[in-house]
Design a protein around this motif. Structure first.
Motif, mmCIF file in Angstrom:
data_model
loop_
_atom_site.group_PDB
_atom_site.id
_atom_site.type_symbol
_atom_site.label_atom_id
_atom_site.label_comp_id
_atom_site.label_asym_id
_atom_site.label_seq_id
_atom_site.Cartn_x
_atom_site.Cartn_y
_atom_site.Cartn_z
ATOM 1 N N MET A 183 0.933 -1.267 -0.004
ATOM 2 C CA MET A 183 0.004 0.091 0.098
ATOM 3 C C MET A 183 0.783 1.330 0.034
ATOM 4 S SD MET A 183 -1.472 0.164 3.956
ATOM 5 C CE MET A 183 -2.247 1.708 3.782
ATOM 6 N N THR A 184 0.190 2.335 -0.446
ATOM 7 C CA THR A 184 0.869 3.684 -0.402
ATOM 8 C C THR A 184 0.281 4.644 0.607
ATOM 9 O OG1 THR A 184 -0.048 4.157 -2.539
ATOM 10 C CG2 THR A 184 2.061 3.360 -2.605
ATOM 11 N N LEU A 185 0.634 5.532 0.963
ATOM 12 C CA LEU A 185 0.107 6.581 1.769
ATOM 13 C C LEU A 185 0.195 8.108 1.210
ATOM 14 C CD1 LEU A 185 0.980 4.143 4.160
ATOM 15 C CD2 LEU A 185 -0.656 5.547 5.404
ATOM 16 N N GLY A 186 -0.824 9.114 1.271
ATOM 17 C CA GLY A 186 -0.629 10.366 0.976
ATOM 18 C C GLY A 186 -1.062 11.409 2.090
ATOM 19 N N MET A 187 -0.872 12.522 1.976
ATOM 20 C CA MET A 187 -1.200 13.425 2.907
ATOM 21 C C MET A 187 -1.874 14.688 2.403
ATOM 22 S SD MET A 187 1.643 15.508 4.971
ATOM 23 C CE MET A 187 2.767 16.023 3.708
ATOM 24 N N GLY A 188 -2.642 15.182 3.249
ATOM 25 C CA GLY A 188 -3.662 16.274 2.863
ATOM 26 C C GLY A 188 -3.527 17.432 3.895
ATOM 27 N N MET A 189 -2.835 18.550 3.875
ATOM 28 C CA MET A 189 -2.831 19.612 4.641
ATOM 29 C C MET A 189 -3.516 20.734 4.406
ATOM 30 S SD MET A 189 1.191 18.877 6.316
ATOM 31 C CE MET A 189 0.878 20.130 7.533
ATOM 32 N N THR A 190 -2.878 21.229 3.380
ATOM 33 C CA THR A 190 -3.376 22.501 3.046
ATOM 34 C C THR A 190 -4.791 22.772 2.321
ATOM 35 O OG1 THR A 190 -2.573 22.631 0.839
ATOM 36 C CG2 THR A 190 -0.976 23.137 2.443
ATOM 37 N N GLU A 191 -5.375 24.124 2.641
ATOM 38 C CA GLU A 191 -6.695 24.475 2.200
ATOM 39 C C GLU A 191 -6.527 25.889 1.409
ATOM 40 O OE1 GLU A 191 -9.421 24.114 5.356
ATOM 41 O OE2 GLU A 191 -8.836 22.077 5.751
ATOM 42 N N LYS A 192 -7.617 26.022 0.933
ATOM 43 C CA LYS A 192 -7.452 27.408 0.117
ATOM 44 C C LYS A 192 -7.352 28.665 0.840
ATOM 45 C CE LYS A 192 -11.316 25.939 -3.350
ATOM 46 N NZ LYS A 192 -11.830 24.719 -2.736
ATOM 47 N N GLN A 193 -7.844 28.739 1.975
ATOM 48 C CA GLN A 193 -7.763 30.003 2.630
ATOM 49 C C GLN A 193 -6.464 30.097 3.474
ATOM 50 O OE1 GLN A 193 -9.817 27.525 3.497
ATOM 51 N NE2 GLN A 193 -9.108 26.905 5.593
ATOM 52 N N GLY A 194 -5.609 29.072 3.612
ATOM 53 C CA GLY A 194 -4.788 28.768 4.630
ATOM 54 C C GLY A 194 -3.353 28.950 3.946
ATOM 55 N N GLY A 195 -3.195 27.536 3.177
ATOM 56 C CA GLY A 195 -1.751 27.182 2.814
ATOM 57 C C GLY A 195 -1.066 26.827 3.684
ATOM 58 N N THR A 196 0.124 27.199 4.057
ATOM 59 C CA THR A 196 1.010 26.942 5.035
ATOM 60 C C THR A 196 0.318 27.139 6.470
ATOM 61 O OG1 THR A 196 2.821 27.551 3.748
ATOM 62 C CG2 THR A 196 3.225 27.537 5.882
ATOM 63 N N ASP A 197 -0.487 27.917 6.700
ATOM 64 C CA ASP A 197 -1.126 28.417 7.844
ATOM 65 C C ASP A 197 -2.339 27.075 8.305
ATOM 66 O OD1 ASP A 197 -1.934 29.557 10.203
ATOM 67 O OD2 ASP A 197 -2.931 31.159 9.230
ATOM 68 N N ALA A 223 -0.771 12.607 -4.932
ATOM 69 C CA ALA A 223 -0.772 11.443 -5.238
ATOM 70 C C ALA A 223 -2.061 10.638 -4.644
ATOM 71 C CB ALA A 223 -0.001 10.540 -4.324
ATOM 72 N N PRO A 224 -3.253 11.438 -5.302
ATOM 73 C CA PRO A 224 -4.645 10.744 -4.883
ATOM 74 C C PRO A 224 -5.005 9.254 -5.055
ATOM 75 C CG PRO A 224 -4.731 11.900 -6.989
ATOM 76 C CD PRO A 224 -3.270 12.076 -6.490
ATOM 77 N N MET A 225 -4.227 8.410 -5.846
ATOM 78 C CA MET A 225 -4.526 7.189 -5.716
ATOM 79 C C MET A 225 -3.767 6.264 -4.740
ATOM 80 S SD MET A 225 -6.935 6.101 -7.899
ATOM 81 C CE MET A 225 -6.455 4.463 -7.844
ATOM 82 N N CYS A 226 -3.388 6.934 -3.658
ATOM 83 C CA CYS A 226 -2.806 6.401 -2.420
ATOM 84 C C CYS A 226 -3.935 5.401 -1.955
ATOM 85 C CB CYS A 226 -2.035 7.351 -1.591
ATOM 86 S SG CYS A 226 -0.427 7.750 -2.126
ATOM 87 N N ASP A 227 -3.575 4.490 -0.939
ATOM 88 C CA ASP A 227 -4.833 3.712 -0.307
ATOM 89 C C ASP A 227 -5.109 4.415 0.965
ATOM 90 O OD1 ASP A 227 -4.488 1.323 -2.031
ATOM 91 O OD2 ASP A 227 -2.484 1.592 -1.324
ATOM 92 N N ALA A 228 -4.565 5.356 1.283
ATOM 93 C CA ALA A 228 -5.037 6.198 2.425
ATOM 94 C C ALA A 228 -4.214 7.605 2.937
ATOM 95 C CB ALA A 228 -4.836 5.340 4.012
ATOM 96 N N PHE A 229 -4.664 8.226 3.510
ATOM 97 C CA PHE A 229 -4.134 9.718 3.641
ATOM 98 C C PHE A 229 -4.115 9.984 5.172
ATOM 99 C CE2 PHE A 229 -6.453 9.213 -0.282
ATOM 100 C CZ PHE A 229 -5.412 9.741 -1.438
ATOM 101 N N LEU A 230 -3.032 10.838 5.405
ATOM 102 C CA LEU A 230 -3.030 11.423 6.630
ATOM 103 C C LEU A 230 -3.525 12.970 6.502
ATOM 104 C CD1 LEU A 230 0.109 10.306 8.464
ATOM 105 C CD2 LEU A 230 -2.088 9.222 8.658
ATOM 106 N N VAL A 231 -4.819 13.329 7.115
ATOM 107 C CA VAL A 231 -5.264 14.778 6.811
ATOM 108 C C VAL A 231 -5.591 15.538 8.053
ATOM 109 C CG1 VAL A 231 -6.481 13.844 4.605
ATOM 110 C CG2 VAL A 231 -7.553 13.828 6.974
ATOM 111 N N LEU A 232 -5.710 16.614 8.210
ATOM 112 C CA LEU A 232 -5.847 17.675 9.090
ATOM 113 C C LEU A 232 -7.080 17.961 9.223
ATOM 114 C CD1 LEU A 232 -2.580 19.680 9.520
ATOM 115 C CD2 LEU A 232 -3.284 17.744 11.034
ATOM 116 N N ALA A 233 -7.902 17.973 10.442
ATOM 117 C CA ALA A 233 -9.472 18.293 10.399
ATOM 118 C C ALA A 233 -9.492 18.874 11.772
ATOM 119 C CB ALA A 233 -10.205 17.303 9.894
ATOM 120 N N GLN A 234 -10.486 19.867 12.003
ATOM 121 C CA GLN A 234 -11.000 20.570 13.287
ATOM 122 C C GLN A 234 -11.791 19.652 13.770
ATOM 123 O OE1 GLN A 234 -9.636 22.992 14.466
ATOM 124 N NE2 GLN A 234 -8.744 24.340 12.857
ATOM 125 N N ALA A 235 -11.175 18.680 15.056
ATOM 126 C CA ALA A 235 -12.291 18.117 15.626
ATOM 127 C C ALA A 235 -12.718 18.794 16.941
ATOM 128 C CB ALA A 235 -11.487 16.728 16.317
#
Length: 547
Positions: A183-197, A223-235
């Motif tokens: 398997m491969t893994l990707g990452m999703g951090m940045t959003e339109k309004q923030g980028g690095t922030d 790499a959207p065809m990865c099998d899973a991603f680590l993402v940041l979200a507001q809990a």
């Protein structure tokens, strides 16, 4: 063979293709840097890797993967939402070769602990070589390797996924990760309004049963065809890291909707996407509300690979330029025998030799970090500084390499145009230049004593080199200034140059002296070759660069 009556000329005085070359043994600075940093036991393995990746067949796979870019298939023929990205077979082939060599997992044990020894140095040598052939596919490779560090914050989850990550099989099938050969893994951090922030992220996570449902978007997710991603979200507790698989636990396609693929300057073989999460299933990773602290463990490793890849791109540019110059005759002499071209190539060779020594020294710090506090401090302070200097060096360097080939370097038939388009990405991704400088300042403020010890160590390792003592004093003074951010770029560049001289000094003292004389004792001119090197030093640099 009879010549066609319509033939107008004979083709001659063109350099042969630079292929079927052992990219490890032909690179003496790399061999020396690997030996100096503990990787001597893997020399046969690295030679085999260099021979394979330097073959004409691998070069052709790299070309095809870039000329036939990924395509997004949002729906299947019956109208069901699938969000599948299709790649040319050549892309899958280079992915399989990288996976077989362990580029995605060889620095970890099967339990997800650091492998130890010289695993970072050995893997880095392979990554450096692979980047010379096809860089785009290394994005999912590096993210898979780096994700293990973040997953270590969630041991129960790591125990489940690590057996699949730990295989050296590449499985491109669109299926749940738990049933795949690899398997491969990707990452999703940045959003339109923030980028690095990323603290301004608005994507939200709502607890539902045993997991969470994520609603929101990511402006860049590679790499959207990865099998899973680590993402940041507001809990509820704040910004949290989550593990988001392509398939939900019941086997249904997860609610990850790709809006479009980015039309990028380079990195063409690799897909990067804009994505929306429409109540996508995810599991938390690490402590709730501490998402940045969790995912930064991944980012540190991807930044390391950015520097390795940029050094590899520059090495490839140098090798192609020198190879061409040795075969191309101009004004009754080979280009490589023209004094002005020799000065350019030797100056470039000096830059690459120092760069590879520096990135391998950094990888040695990664190897030794678990058991050595001083190496851990070196890793934390120098990773952003090294990424800053090495990655930002690559675009102008590769432009110069293109110019060495004249018009042939500017056309897409050759690899240098692709390298040039690829070269800016490593400086932009995983933290731009200003972010890297701010990270150095942050490390200094948090670990002032350790940083001072590193600077003292670098001073000792560069003792007697031209301009080194002055550079040490300048760095120390700059970082003590109340307005240190204003001069951070200059100070961080000086720090990287000092570290490069220190890394090169035990490998080749004469070349370390030349590097310090032209980069520390003086401001290096904006153009390669605008320095005065002794003819004997020019010969030594070029023979060492490509025997």
């Amino acid at each position: 063979m009879t010549q066609s009556p319509f033939a107008t000329h004979e083709v001659f005085n063109q350099s042969p293709p630079f292929e079927d070359v052992n990219l490890y043994t032909a690179d003496q600075p790399l061999v020396a840097a690997v030996r100096a940093n503990g990787g001597i036991s893997a020399e046969q393995e690295l030679s085999d890797f260099g021979r394979h990746w330097g073959s004409a067949a691998m070069a052709e796979r790299g070309r095809l993967a870039n000329e036939n870019t990924p395509k997004l298939r949002t729906y299947d023929s019956k109208g069901f939402r699938r969000d599948v990205v299709e790649f040319h077979p050549a892309y899958h082939e280079v992915m399989a070769h990288s996976a077989h060599a362990g580029l995605h997992n060889s620095t970890w044990t099967e339990q997800g602990r650091p492998a130890g020894g010289a695993s970072e140095v050995i893997r880095a040598a392979k990554f450096y070589i692979a980047s010379q052939v096809e860089s785009g596919h290394l994005c999912p490779i590096t993210m898979t390797r780096a994700a293990v560090a973040a997953l270590g914050s969630q041991p129960d989850l790591l125990a489940k996924v690590m057996p699949v990550i730990a295989t050296r099989s590449y499985d491109p099938s669109f299926a749940p990760w738990w049933g795949k050969r690899g398997m491969t893994l990707g990452m999703g951090m940045t959003e339109k309004q923030g980028g690095t922030d990323v603290r301004s992220n608005m994507t939200r996570a709502e607890r539902v049963g045993d997991g969470y449902r994520i609603t929101g978007h990511k402006w860049f997710m590679s790499a959207p065809m990865c099998d899973a991603f680590l993402v940041l979200a507001q809990a509820e507790e704040g910004l949290t890291c989550f593990f988001m698989p392509r398939f939900a636990p019941d086997g249904s396609v997860n609610a990850i909707q790709f809006l479009r693929l980015k039309d990028k300057l380079g990195n063409r073989s690799n897909a990067s996407s804009e994505v929306e999460f429409v109540g996508a299933y995810a599991q938390p990773v690490g402590e709730a509300g501490k998402g940045i602290r969790t995912i930064i463990q991944m980012v540190q490793l991807t930044r390391q690979d950015c520097a390795i890849s940029s050094a590899g791109l520059m090495r490839s540019g140098l090798a192609h330029a020198l190879h061409h110059a040795r075969h191309r005759s101009v004004f009754q002499k080979h280009l490589a025998d023209q004094p002005l071209m020799q000065s350019v190539l030797a100056d470039m060779a000096l830059h690459v030799e120092a760069s590879v020594a520096l990135v391998m020294r950094l990888c040695r710090a990664f190897d030794r970090t678990p058991a050595d506090a001083a190496e851990a401090a070196y890793m934390r302070l120098l990773t952003p500084a090294i990424k800053y200097w090495v990655c930002k060096s690559a675009p102008p360097f590769l432009y110069e390499a293109m110019e060495c080939l004249g018009g042939n370097g500017y056309v897409e038939d050759g690899i240098l145009a692709r390298h040039f388009r690829e070269s800016p990405v490593n400086a932009i991704w995983e933290g731009s230049g200003n972010v890297m400088c701010l990270d150095v300042l942050r490390a200094l403020s948090r670990e002032a004593e350790a940083a001072a010890a590193i600077l003292t160590s670098l001073a000792g390792e560069t003792h007697g080199l031209p301009g080194a003592a002055e550079a040490v004093a300048f760095i120390a003074q700059s970082f003590r200034r109340p307005d240190s951010e204003r001069v951070a770029r200059l100070a961080v560049e000086k720090l990287a140059l000092l570290a490069a001289a220190a890394a090169l000094n035990p490998i080749n003292p004469r070349h370390a002296e030349l590097f310090a004389a032209t980069r520390l004792a003086a401001t290096h001119p904006s153009m390669y070759g605008a320095i005065d090197l002794d003819p004997a030093d020019i010969r030594a640099l070029l023979e060492r660069a490509l025997p």
